[in-house]
Design an enzyme around this catalytic site. Structure first.
Site, mmCIF file in Angstrom:
data_model
loop_
_atom_site.group_PDB
_atom_site.id
_atom_site.type_symbol
_atom_site.label_atom_id
_atom_site.label_comp_id
_atom_site.label_asym_id
_atom_site.label_seq_id
_atom_site.Cartn_x
_atom_site.Cartn_y
_atom_site.Cartn_z
ATOM 1 N N MET A 1 -3.723 -6.930 -7.387
ATOM 2 C CA MET A 1 -3.298 -8.086 -8.110
ATOM 3 C C MET A 1 -4.322 -9.228 -8.954
ATOM 4 O O MET A 1 -4.226 -10.004 -8.689
ATOM 5 C CB MET A 1 -2.178 -8.781 -7.470
ATOM 6 N N ARG A 2 -5.350 -8.498 -9.266
ATOM 7 C CA ARG A 2 -6.506 -9.234 -10.035
ATOM 8 C C ARG A 2 -6.876 -8.429 -11.378
ATOM 9 O O ARG A 2 -6.847 -7.430 -11.526
ATOM 10 C CB ARG A 2 -7.631 -8.977 -9.164
ATOM 11 N N LEU A 3 -7.366 -9.256 -12.535
ATOM 12 C CA LEU A 3 -7.931 -8.887 -13.552
ATOM 13 C C LEU A 3 -9.320 -8.804 -13.308
ATOM 14 O O LEU A 3 -9.990 -9.667 -12.687
ATOM 15 C CB LEU A 3 -7.681 -10.042 -14.474
ATOM 16 N N ASN B 1 1.629 3.013 -2.571
ATOM 17 C CA ASN B 1 0.913 3.850 -3.251
ATOM 18 C C ASN B 1 -0.176 4.328 -3.156
ATOM 19 O O ASN B 1 -0.558 5.685 -3.371
ATOM 20 C CB ASN B 1 0.942 3.181 -4.855
ATOM 21 N N HIS C 1 1.822 0.712 -12.871
ATOM 22 C CA HIS C 1 2.535 -0.529 -13.176
ATOM 23 C C HIS C 1 4.155 -0.299 -13.380
ATOM 24 O O HIS C 1 4.537 0.693 -13.728
ATOM 25 C CB HIS C 1 2.111 -1.329 -14.609
ATOM 26 N N GLY D 1 0.752 -1.301 0.127
ATOM 27 C CA GLY D 1 0.169 0.131 0.035
ATOM 28 C C GLY D 1 0.706 1.432 0.167
ATOM 29 O O GLY D 1 0.362 2.247 0.243
ATOM 30 N N ASN E 1 -4.305 2.475 -13.567
ATOM 31 C CA ASN E 1 -3.284 1.658 -12.657
ATOM 32 C C ASN E 1 -2.079 2.115 -12.762
ATOM 33 O O ASN E 1 -1.703 2.987 -13.858
ATOM 34 C CB ASN E 1 -3.441 0.162 -13.217
HETATM 35 C C1 GAR Z 1 3.728 -1.518 -7.273
HETATM 36 O O1 GAR Z 1 5.142 -1.363 -7.676
HETATM 37 C C2 GAR Z 1 2.719 -1.430 -8.556
HETATM 38 O O2 GAR Z 1 3.332 -0.771 -9.463
HETATM 39 C C3 GAR Z 1 2.547 -2.869 -8.807
HETATM 40 O O3 GAR Z 1 2.606 -3.532 -7.619
HETATM 41 C C4 GAR Z 1 3.445 -2.766 -6.384
HETATM 42 C C5 GAR Z 1 2.389 -2.386 -5.200
HETATM 43 O O4 GAR Z 1 3.219 -1.623 -4.304
HETATM 44 N N1 GAR Z 1 1.645 -3.026 -9.597
HETATM 45 C C6 GAR Z 1 1.531 -4.357 -10.258
HETATM 46 O O5 GAR Z 1 2.621 -4.996 -10.555
HETATM 47 C C7 GAR Z 1 0.375 -4.314 -11.224
HETATM 48 N N2 GAR Z 1 0.687 -5.119 -12.485
HETATM 49 P P1 GAR Z 1 2.366 -0.934 -3.160
HETATM 50 O O6 GAR Z 1 1.589 -2.167 -2.409
HETATM 51 O O7 GAR Z 1 3.577 -0.650 -2.047
HETATM 52 O O8 GAR Z 1 1.978 0.231 -3.571
#
Ligand code: GAR
Length: 209
Positions: free
Chosen positions: A87-89, A14, A106, A12, A104
């Site tokens: 992490m879901r579609l 982000n 990435h 979390g 989103n």
């Molecule tokens: C982040 O790096 C985000 O870009 C990635 O998961 C991480 C979550 O970090 N998302 C993906 O890979 C989506 N395909 P966080 O929980 O610390 O925000």
């Protein structure tokens, strides 16, 4: 004022960057939805005083889970949804329902390295470029239209940890900036609709028809 909801599965950071960027401003982060009970994002939400809701996908159909998610978003008055390590579609129907208001972040320069574990996989494969992408969500795996990207080159002696740290710094800078701009637009579009032709109290009232 426009209302943002965030979907997260894990740490979390982000989510927290978005929450801090909105603090004291014109817009509100009204809800965190997490699909893992123990997602640390939920503890961040509690600390920040942001309502959170656990929606499970386990043991039921995607449609059922998404129905609960959709109801939670509507109840909170959500106008924009930001995925932050979710992490879901999502199904085509859900994505269609939120078209243009579902984004989103990435950790790669898409279309390179979609999917999970992008930084580690690209680092291990010897990639010489890393970065981040903010994009609209469609029902594919990190395939939606790109909104903004930042990138940097591998430097001599770079470690995986240092690259990951740099990627996160870029995410925490870029994602809130893009989301704030989108919230401003949501506000503007809603206000325009409210004063548009046919709306009560708008300039069209009593005017030429
Ligand atoms: C982040 O790096 C985000 O870009 C990635 O998961 C991480 C979550 O970090 N998302 C993906 O890979 C989506 N395909 P966080 O929980 O610390 O925000």
């Amino acid at each position: 004022m426009a209302k943002l909801a965030v979907l997260a599965s894990g740490n979390g950071t982000n989510f927290e960057a978005l929450a801090l960027a909105l603090e004291g401003g014109a817009h509100r982060l009204v809800l965190l939805v997490h699909d893992r009970k123990d997602a640390y994002a939920q503890e961040r939400a509690a600390r920040l005083g942001i309502p959170s809701r656990y929606v499970t996908w386990a043991g039921r159909s995607r449609e059922e889970a998404e129905a609960e998610l959709g109801a939670a978003l509507s109840e909170a008055g959500t106008e924009l949804v930001a995925l932050a390590g979710f992490m879901r579609l999502l199904s085509p129907a859900f994505v269609e329902r939120w078209a243009g208001r579902l984004v989103n972040v990435h950790p790669s320069v898409l279309p390179a390295w979609p999917g999970v574990d992008s930084v580690r996989r690209s680092f291990d494969a010897g990639a010489d470029e890393f970065g981040v992408t903010v994009h609209y969500v469609d029902s594919g795996m990190d395939t939606g239209q790109v909104i903004a990207q930042r990138k940097f080159r591998r430097w001599p002696g770079a470690t995986l940890e240092a690259v990951e740290t740099r990627v996160h710094e870029l995410e925490h800078g870029l994602y809130p900036r893009v989301v704030l701009e989108m919230l401003d637009r949501v506000d503007a579009v809603r206000d325009r609709a409210a004063i548009g032709p046919g709306a009560s109290g708008g300039p069209a009232e009593g005017g030429a028809r």
